[in-house]
Design a protein around this motif. Sequence first.
Motif, PDB file in Angstrom:
ATOM      1  N   LEU A   5     -12.213  -8.753 -29.333  1.00 41.25           N
ATOM      2  CA  LEU A   5     -11.619  -7.580 -28.711  1.00 41.25           C
ATOM      3  C   LEU A   5     -12.514  -6.367 -28.962  1.00 41.25           C
ATOM      4  O   LEU A   5     -13.144  -6.248 -30.010  1.00 41.25           O
ATOM      5  CB  LEU A   5     -10.231  -7.314 -29.286  1.00 41.25           C
ATOM      6  N   SER A   6     -12.534  -5.473 -28.005  1.00 46.39           N
ATOM      7  CA  SER A   6     -13.353  -4.267 -28.150  1.00 46.39           C
ATOM      8  C   SER A   6     -12.765  -3.369 -29.241  1.00 46.39           C
ATOM      9  O   SER A   6     -11.565  -3.440 -29.542  1.00 46.39           O
ATOM     10  CB  SER A   6     -13.415  -3.507 -26.826  1.00 46.39           C
ATOM     11  N   PRO A   7     -13.571  -2.506 -29.811  1.00 45.42           N
ATOM     12  CA  PRO A   7     -13.053  -1.559 -30.806  1.00 45.42           C
ATOM     13  C   PRO A   7     -11.920  -0.680 -30.253  1.00 45.42           C
ATOM     14  O   PRO A   7     -10.979  -0.352 -30.983  1.00 45.42           O
ATOM     15  CB  PRO A   7     -14.272  -0.714 -31.175  1.00 45.42           C
ATOM     16  N   ASP A   8     -11.981  -0.319 -28.972  1.00 47.29           N
ATOM     17  CA  ASP A   8     -10.912   0.488 -28.375  1.00 47.29           C
ATOM     18  C   ASP A   8      -9.593  -0.274 -28.339  1.00 47.29           C
ATOM     19  O   ASP A   8      -8.536   0.270 -28.636  1.00 47.29           O
ATOM     20  CB  ASP A   8     -11.286   0.920 -26.957  1.00 47.29           C
ATOM     21  N   VAL A   9      -9.651  -1.545 -27.979  1.00 47.50           N
ATOM     22  CA  VAL A   9      -8.438  -2.372 -27.934  1.00 47.50           C
ATOM     23  C   VAL A   9      -7.896  -2.574 -29.345  1.00 47.50           C
ATOM     24  O   VAL A   9      -6.686  -2.488 -29.578  1.00 47.50           O
ATOM     25  CB  VAL A   9      -8.713  -3.719 -27.237  1.00 47.50           C
ATOM     26  N   MET A  10      -8.775  -2.813 -30.290  1.00 51.19           N
ATOM     27  CA  MET A  10      -8.339  -2.989 -31.681  1.00 51.19           C
ATOM     28  C   MET A  10      -7.671  -1.714 -32.207  1.00 51.19           C
ATOM     29  O   MET A  10      -6.652  -1.785 -32.908  1.00 51.19           O
ATOM     30  CB  MET A  10      -9.528  -3.374 -32.570  1.00 51.19           C
ATOM     31  N   LEU A  11      -8.206  -0.554 -31.846  1.00 49.09           N
ATOM     32  CA  LEU A  11      -7.598   0.708 -32.258  1.00 49.09           C
ATOM     33  C   LEU A  11      -6.214   0.859 -31.646  1.00 49.09           C
ATOM     34  O   LEU A  11      -5.259   1.244 -32.320  1.00 49.09           O
ATOM     35  CB  LEU A  11      -8.488   1.893 -31.874  1.00 49.09           C
ATOM     36  N   SER A  12      -6.084   0.532 -30.378  1.00 43.64           N
ATOM     37  CA  SER A  12      -4.791   0.620 -29.713  1.00 43.64           C
ATOM     38  C   SER A  12      -3.762  -0.295 -30.385  1.00 43.64           C
ATOM     39  O   SER A  12      -2.617   0.103 -30.603  1.00 43.64           O
ATOM     40  CB  SER A  12      -4.942   0.258 -28.228  1.00 43.64           C
ATOM     41  N   ILE A  13      -4.172  -1.496 -30.724  1.00 36.22           N
ATOM     42  CA  ILE A  13      -3.280  -2.437 -31.406  1.00 36.22           C
ATOM     43  C   ILE A  13      -2.854  -1.876 -32.759  1.00 36.22           C
ATOM     44  O   ILE A  13      -1.680  -1.950 -33.137  1.00 36.22           O
ATOM     45  CB  ILE A  13      -3.967  -3.811 -31.559  1.00 36.22           C
ATOM     46  N   THR A  14      -3.789  -1.301 -33.484  1.00 41.77           N
ATOM     47  CA  THR A  14      -3.481  -0.722 -34.797  1.00 41.77           C
ATOM     48  C   THR A  14      -2.498   0.439 -34.667  1.00 41.77           C
ATOM     49  O   THR A  14      -1.543   0.548 -35.449  1.00 41.77           O
ATOM     50  CB  THR A  14      -4.774  -0.257 -35.492  1.00 41.77           C
ATOM     51  N   VAL A  43      -8.448  10.706 -29.419  1.00 39.50           N
ATOM     52  CA  VAL A  43      -7.136  11.206 -29.006  1.00 39.50           C
ATOM     53  C   VAL A  43      -6.720  10.565 -27.684  1.00 39.50           C
ATOM     54  O   VAL A  43      -5.530  10.383 -27.431  1.00 39.50           O
ATOM     55  CB  VAL A  43      -7.153  12.750 -28.919  1.00 39.50           C
ATOM     56  N   ASP A  44      -7.680  10.178 -26.852  1.00 38.25           N
ATOM     57  CA  ASP A  44      -7.353   9.515 -25.593  1.00 38.25           C
ATOM     58  C   ASP A  44      -6.639   8.184 -25.836  1.00 38.25           C
ATOM     59  O   ASP A  44      -5.628   7.886 -25.190  1.00 38.25           O
ATOM     60  CB  ASP A  44      -8.607   9.297 -24.741  1.00 38.25           C
ATOM     61  N   ILE A  45      -7.120   7.422 -26.801  1.00 36.98           N
ATOM     62  CA  ILE A  45      -6.472   6.139 -27.113  1.00 36.98           C
ATOM     63  C   ILE A  45      -5.144   6.386 -27.819  1.00 36.98           C
ATOM     64  O   ILE A  45      -4.161   5.696 -27.554  1.00 36.98           O
ATOM     65  CB  ILE A  45      -7.412   5.256 -27.955  1.00 36.98           C
ATOM     66  N   LEU A  46      -5.088   7.382 -28.687  1.00 36.58           N
ATOM     67  CA  LEU A  46      -3.842   7.739 -29.358  1.00 36.58           C
ATOM     68  C   LEU A  46      -2.771   8.088 -28.333  1.00 36.58           C
ATOM     69  O   LEU A  46      -1.644   7.582 -28.387  1.00 36.58           O
ATOM     70  CB  LEU A  46      -4.072   8.921 -30.306  1.00 36.58           C
ATOM     71  N   THR A  47      -3.125   8.923 -27.380  1.00 38.96           N
ATOM     72  CA  THR A  47      -2.173   9.355 -26.355  1.00 38.96           C
ATOM     73  C   THR A  47      -1.684   8.183 -25.522  1.00 38.96           C
ATOM     74  O   THR A  47      -0.477   8.027 -25.305  1.00 38.96           O
ATOM     75  CB  THR A  47      -2.831  10.413 -25.448  1.00 38.96           C
ATOM     76  N   GLU A  48      -2.589   7.346 -25.067  1.00 40.78           N
ATOM     77  CA  GLU A  48      -2.199   6.197 -24.252  1.00 40.78           C
ATOM     78  C   GLU A  48      -1.331   5.224 -25.036  1.00 40.78           C
ATOM     79  O   GLU A  48      -0.277   4.787 -24.570  1.00 40.78           O
ATOM     80  CB  GLU A  48      -3.443   5.476 -23.738  1.00 40.78           C
ATOM     81  N   SER A  49      -1.750   4.895 -26.233  1.00 42.20           N
ATOM     82  CA  SER A  49      -1.038   3.912 -27.034  1.00 42.20           C
ATOM     83  C   SER A  49       0.355   4.391 -27.434  1.00 42.20           C
ATOM     84  O   SER A  49       1.347   3.691 -27.242  1.00 42.20           O
ATOM     85  CB  SER A  49      -1.864   3.582 -28.279  1.00 42.20           C
ATOM     86  N   VAL A  50       0.430   5.591 -27.983  1.00 43.38           N
ATOM     87  CA  VAL A  50       1.711   6.129 -28.445  1.00 43.38           C
ATOM     88  C   VAL A  50       2.650   6.399 -27.268  1.00 43.38           C
ATOM     89  O   VAL A  50       3.835   6.070 -27.319  1.00 43.38           O
ATOM     90  CB  VAL A  50       1.498   7.396 -29.301  1.00 43.38           C
ATOM     91  N   GLY A  51       2.130   6.957 -26.190  1.00 42.34           N
ATOM     92  CA  GLY A  51       2.977   7.213 -25.025  1.00 42.34           C
ATOM     93  C   GLY A  51       3.547   5.940 -24.434  1.00 42.34           C
ATOM     94  O   GLY A  51       4.743   5.863 -24.123  1.00 42.34           O
TER      95      GLY A  51
END
Length: 107
Positions: A5-14, A43-51
């Motif tokens: 998994l890409s680092p972005d996907v792993m961050l979203s999962i976390t 913050v872009d991944i934070l916003t997408e994931s949390v929202g």
Amino acid sequence: MPRRLSPDVMLSITLDAICSRNRYTTAPAPVIAELYATAGGRVDILTESVGTWVGFFEEAEILTLCTALRELPGLEPWIAVGANRRAQPDHRAPAAHAGASWPERRA
């Protein structure tokens, strides 16, 4: 060789896991601090994931956390995505689990 998994996907999962493991909290400030610390500058991944998480899981039992998370900027479009995903029918044959003991998903 398997693809990772890409680092972005792993961050979203976390980030999703942080929200899920703290969903019943009565003190959301440390959770929000952990989310920001984990996201770092993403913050872009934070916003997408949390929202998306809030839109999909928001219920009365986790209202304290969801209310606090809704204060984060830019979540509204992602909350709508999460709510839309929650409203989708299950991906299964209707008769396959007719006698299942788990509850129906909310509409």
